[in-house]
Enzyme design. Structure first.
Site, PDB file in Angstrom:
ATOM      1  N   LYS A  51       0.856  -1.199   0.000  1.00 21.88           N
ATOM      2  CA  LYS A  51       0.000   0.000   0.000  1.00 21.88           C
ATOM      3  C   LYS A  51       0.886   1.241   0.000  1.00 21.88           C
ATOM      4  O   LYS A  51       1.919   1.271   0.661  1.00 21.88           O
ATOM      5  CB  LYS A  51      -0.919   0.015   1.231  1.00 21.88           C
ATOM      6  CG  LYS A  51      -1.833   1.261   1.257  1.00 21.88           C
ATOM      7  CD  LYS A  51      -2.936   1.162   2.299  1.00 21.88           C
ATOM      8  CE  LYS A  51      -2.481   1.583   3.654  1.00 21.88           C
ATOM      9  NZ  LYS A  51      -3.616   1.803   4.589  1.00 21.88           N
ATOM     10  N   ASP A  89     -15.518  16.827  18.121  1.00 25.23           N
ATOM     11  CA  ASP A  89     -14.542  17.230  17.103  1.00 25.23           C
ATOM     12  C   ASP A  89     -14.351  18.734  17.241  1.00 25.23           C
ATOM     13  O   ASP A  89     -15.303  19.456  17.570  1.00 25.23           O
ATOM     14  CB  ASP A  89     -15.063  16.897  15.682  1.00 25.23           C
ATOM     15  CG  ASP A  89     -13.952  16.919  14.628  1.00 25.23           C
ATOM     16  OD1 ASP A  89     -13.613  15.843  14.093  1.00 25.23           O
ATOM     17  OD2 ASP A  89     -13.402  18.017  14.346  1.00 25.23           O
ATOM     18  N   ARG A 125     -14.090  20.679  14.905  1.00 27.43           N
ATOM     19  CA  ARG A 125     -14.903  21.292  13.845  1.00 27.43           C
ATOM     20  C   ARG A 125     -16.362  20.905  14.042  1.00 27.43           C
ATOM     21  O   ARG A 125     -16.717  19.730  13.991  1.00 27.43           O
ATOM     22  CB  ARG A 125     -14.430  20.826  12.461  1.00 27.43           C
ATOM     23  CG  ARG A 125     -13.066  21.374  12.070  1.00 27.43           C
ATOM     24  CD  ARG A 125     -12.676  20.937  10.667  1.00 27.43           C
ATOM     25  NE  ARG A 125     -12.787  19.513  10.487  1.00 27.43           N
ATOM     26  CZ  ARG A 125     -13.577  18.915   9.585  1.00 27.43           C
ATOM     27  NH1 ARG A 125     -14.316  19.621   8.764  1.00 27.43           N
ATOM     28  NH2 ARG A 125     -13.610  17.608   9.493  1.00 27.43           N
ATOM     29  N   ALA A 169      -2.412   8.471  16.506  1.00 25.93           N
ATOM     30  CA  ALA A 169      -0.949   8.587  16.476  1.00 25.93           C
ATOM     31  C   ALA A 169      -0.369   7.467  15.634  1.00 25.93           C
ATOM     32  O   ALA A 169      -0.365   6.302  16.046  1.00 25.93           O
ATOM     33  CB  ALA A 169      -0.384   8.541  17.890  1.00 25.93           C
ATOM     34  N   LYS A 191       3.461  12.196  17.028  1.00 22.55           N
ATOM     35  CA  LYS A 191       2.008  12.279  17.253  1.00 22.55           C
ATOM     36  C   LYS A 191       1.643  11.607  18.583  1.00 22.55           C
ATOM     37  O   LYS A 191       2.196  10.558  18.920  1.00 22.55           O
ATOM     38  CB  LYS A 191       1.245  11.601  16.110  1.00 22.55           C
ATOM     39  CG  LYS A 191       1.226  12.430  14.826  1.00 22.55           C
ATOM     40  CD  LYS A 191       0.736  11.587  13.670  1.00 22.55           C
ATOM     41  CE  LYS A 191      -0.578  12.072  13.110  1.00 22.55           C
ATOM     42  NZ  LYS A 191      -0.965  11.314  11.885  1.00 22.55           N
TER      43      LYS A 191
END
Ligand code: NAD
Length: 337
Positions: A69, A161, A163, A226, A231
């Site tokens: 991938k 979220d 947003r 992460a 992260k």
């Protein structure tokens, strides 16, 4: 030599939650037995664009499955009207090395990521877990819900979220898809996390956003976001209290939820209980007590992509979906099963 090309829109109807769950659990089982080849992901860092690209090869011998991938993560892609994560998968015939199919891997990535959380939740969360919190209502967030309701009797999901638009979209779709489920908007990460049995963190955060004092004993956490160096989403104090299960040692140390706390010396290798595959095959114990906190540190494995890509390929052949493309001109054809 003909190769099957599969578009996202052709792949979506072929992917069913139960079948994807089974394929992903089987991939983890083979890993638990030590029967897979999967070098850690290779990264390119496009720092000036806040993005990266990964290449992920895998071979599962017993299943005769091999794939590569290529996938990106660009959290600012909304500005270009593109998803944060996009992928292409090449499915390879291990017998000849010939490509069998080239397919979009974007939906497959989201499904296999949800499936990994579902499998981890099945093995690690309390059986009576009914309340779910989701932090990050993007592409991966909605799939977390699909695979967790499949393994636990969830009665309420709270979603947060940064947003509002993402949160509202998630809620509208979830209510439509699961009318029996109470789907509630949380006004903060804290509200999404407090008093939950299971939480999924699915953001690109580079600093802890889930604090230790909000997390009750007995919770299971799927730490999904992460998946690159630097992260992290969880307060390291949570990891100190928890039994930590990673998907893959090397990838987790390099780029999983544990990567920052390990690099700062806040936790050590000894604090990590084992891999999910080891729990599945019984080499390592799962949850030992109702009060235990369990954390699944998911970085995303190439074997998850490979098994789901093979499933898609088989179903596409059965249903006559996709188009054929001749990359290499030979004077004879290579048989597809
Ligand atoms: N573990 C895995 O296998 C795996 C697989 C794919 C993606 N990922 C990672 O998962 C993360 C999310 O990917 P995606 O495709 O869903 O991206 P996305 O952009 O579609 O969604 C991420 C969401 O998180 C929200 N968000 C950002 N910061 C937040 C915060 N502090 N609090 C609450 N919400 C916040 C964003 O508004 C957005 O809606 C990325 O970091 C990606 O790299 C992990």
């Amino acid at each position: 030599m003909k190769v099957l090309l599969l578009r996202e829109q052709e792949i979506k109807p072929l992917l069913e939650v139960n079948e994807v769950s089974e394929a992903v659990e089987q991939a983890f089982r083979e890993k638990g037995k030590g029967m897979v080849q999967m070098p850690p992901k290779t990264y390119l860092y496009y720092d000036k664009y806040n993005g990266d690209l990964r290449v992920m090869p895998a071979y599962i011998e017993s299943m005769d499955v091999s794939a590569v991938k290529v996938v990106n993560v660009h959290p600012d892609n909304r500005a270009f009207d593109l998803p944060t994560v996009m992928a292409i998968i090449i499915l390879i015939d291990p017998k000849t090395g010939a490509p069998q199919a080239i397919m979009d891997g974007t939906e497959i990535t989201a499904m296999r990521t949800g499936a990994a959380a579902g499998v981890a939740t099945k093995y690690l969360s309390r059986r009576d877990a009914g309340r779910l919190g989701i932090v990050g209502a993007g592409a991966q967030g909605s799939k977390q819900l699909d695979f967790i309701v499949n393994v636990r009797n969830i009665v309420e999901v709270k979603v947060y979220d940064v947003r509002e638009e993402a949160k509202a979209n998630f809620i509208q779709k979830a209510r439509q898809k699961y009318p029996e489920l109470r789907v509630v908007a949380a006004e903060s990460v804290e509200e999404a996390v407090r008093n939950q049995d299971i939480i999924c963190t699915v953001t690109p955060s580079r600093k802890p956003i889930v604090m230790n004092e909000w997390v009750d004993d007995g919770i299971h956490i799927n730490a999904i976001g992460a998946d690159a160096p630097g992260k992290e989403e969880l307060d390291p104090a949570i990891l100190k209290r928890a039994m930590i299960i990673v998907d893959d040692w090397e990838q987790a140390l390099h780029s999983g939820e544990i990567n920052v706390p390990v690099s700062k010396g806040l936790i050590t290798r000894g604090d990590i209980h084992g891999e999910l595959g080891e729990v599945i095959v019984g080499k390592k114990r799962g949850r030992a007590a109702d009060k235990e906190i369990t954390v699944f540190d998911s970085t995303g494995l190439a074997i998850q992509d490979a098994t789901v890509a093979k499933l898609v390929y088989k179903k596409a052949l059965e249903e006559g979906v996709g188009s054929w493309f001749e990359f290499l001109t030979l004077n004879r054809s290579i048989p597809h099963p």
